[in-house]
Design a protein around this motif. Sequence first.
Motif, PDB file in Angstrom:
ATOM      1  N   HIS A  83       0.874  -1.176   0.000  1.00  0.00           N
ATOM      2  CA  HIS A  83       0.000   0.000   0.000  1.00  0.00           C
ATOM      3  C   HIS A  83       0.913   1.229   0.000  1.00  0.00           C
ATOM      4  CE1 HIS A  83      -2.805   3.049   1.655  1.00  0.00           C
ATOM      5  NE2 HIS A  83      -3.764   2.280   1.139  1.00  0.00           N
TER       6      HIS A  83
ATOM      7  N   THR B 234      -0.663 -10.177  -1.998  1.00  0.00           N
ATOM      8  CA  THR B 234      -1.031  -9.698  -3.331  1.00  0.00           C
ATOM      9  C   THR B 234      -1.365 -10.921  -4.165  1.00  0.00           C
ATOM     10  OG1 THR B 234       0.472  -7.796  -3.145  1.00  0.00           O
ATOM     11  CG2 THR B 234      -0.267  -8.416  -5.358  1.00  0.00           C
TER      12      THR B 234
ATOM     13  N   TYR C  26      -4.886  -7.917  -6.727  1.00  0.00           N
ATOM     14  CA  TYR C  26      -5.304  -6.994  -5.674  1.00  0.00           C
ATOM     15  C   TYR C  26      -4.463  -7.217  -4.417  1.00  0.00           C
ATOM     16  CZ  TYR C  26      -9.636  -6.292  -8.373  1.00  0.00           C
ATOM     17  OH  TYR C  26     -10.556  -6.001  -9.356  1.00  0.00           O
ATOM     18  N   ASN C  27      -4.452  -6.192  -3.562  1.00  0.00           N
ATOM     19  CA  ASN C  27      -3.762  -6.272  -2.274  1.00  0.00           C
ATOM     20  C   ASN C  27      -4.793  -6.360  -1.153  1.00  0.00           C
ATOM     21  OD1 ASN C  27      -0.938  -5.824  -3.227  1.00  0.00           O
ATOM     22  ND2 ASN C  27      -1.808  -3.878  -3.901  1.00  0.00           N
TER      23      ASN C  27
ATOM     24  N   LEU D 231      -7.317  -3.688   0.536  1.00  0.00           N
ATOM     25  CA  LEU D 231      -6.490  -2.480   0.563  1.00  0.00           C
ATOM     26  C   LEU D 231      -6.661  -1.633  -0.692  1.00  0.00           C
ATOM     27  CD1 LEU D 231      -3.146  -3.867   2.064  1.00  0.00           C
ATOM     28  CD2 LEU D 231      -5.041  -2.737   3.240  1.00  0.00           C
ATOM     29  N   ASP D 232      -7.312  -2.167  -1.715  1.00  0.00           N
ATOM     30  CA  ASP D 232      -7.557  -1.399  -2.928  1.00  0.00           C
ATOM     31  C   ASP D 232      -8.897  -1.793  -3.538  1.00  0.00           C
ATOM     32  OD1 ASP D 232      -6.763  -3.918  -3.882  1.00  0.00           O
ATOM     33  OD2 ASP D 232      -4.761  -3.222  -4.427  1.00  0.00           O
TER      34      ASP D 232
ATOM     35  N   PRO E 286      -5.670   2.412  -4.551  1.00  0.00           N
ATOM     36  CA  PRO E 286      -5.602   2.109  -3.117  1.00  0.00           C
ATOM     37  C   PRO E 286      -6.712   2.801  -2.342  1.00  0.00           C
ATOM     38  CG  PRO E 286      -3.951   3.746  -3.716  1.00  0.00           C
ATOM     39  CD  PRO E 286      -4.566   3.272  -5.003  1.00  0.00           C
TER      40      PRO E 286
END
Length: 270
Positions: free
Chosen positions: A54, A144, A164-165, A195-196, A215
């Motif tokens: 992030h 991730t 994606y995270n 996180l996003d 993010p």
Amino acid sequence: MKLLKQGLLAGLVFLLLAGCSGSKLYKVPVEDYQKQVRTLAVLPLLIDGEGISHPQASDVTMLLVQEGKKVVPQLVERLRKKGGYFDVRLAPETSFSGLGAVRSVVGEAERKHVEYRYSPEAVAGVLDTSVADALLVLVMHGVTREEKRWNPYSTRLEYLSTSYNSILWTADVIGRDGSLLWRFTQPAGEVFLALDYADFTEAYWNHVDAVQVKPITLLGLQRTLAEPNEGLFASKTLPKLYDGVVREIVDQLSPGIFSGLKTPAAPAAK
């Protein structure tokens, strides 16, 4: 009367099957676990910042630490109330390095997550201090991975499948010799905290097909973590997401015949 007996029998079968489902999380026979673990120590929440991706990763780590302070005390209290142990107690705070933790990334795509191994000597030291038989370690970590995120504002079932995270959590019960006695990892595709997000709105208003992944702001993450539990019978001692973690562990970590019976946990953050 015959229908009543059939209903009771069906209910008993359901309970037994639910118990078998919960017992799959045990890495030793449940009977051996019961004999070996009479007093359970619970380590304060650990945050593994290594995999958190992030723009403000260090702030996200601190946010998880700050917002999660009440999680383990509540976990200890609820495990005590549920029974099944002589005692459940809070272990002294110990760092990853203090536990000799070794992280391993396992799985692919939406099954990708992190698992941990701990030094037997370090675990034994914590258990000696806590006067306990086994150690419950709850870890939140970043990952991730390929996931599918849906457009929450569309009726056309739009989604974007890409990298994606997210933040996931895992819980292990470790024996005095460092052996794994019980493990819970989140099911494939489920996350604790995204996180996003996929910005479908931007793509729509700019008339483009490409959807950007952006993010979530630190304030947005904080608001998500602090979202209160709602509902008539919902516990108000913890925010919704953290309460879901505690309930999942308490429901699943039950060394008895009815292990695995669950109340619905809070839905994962999207």
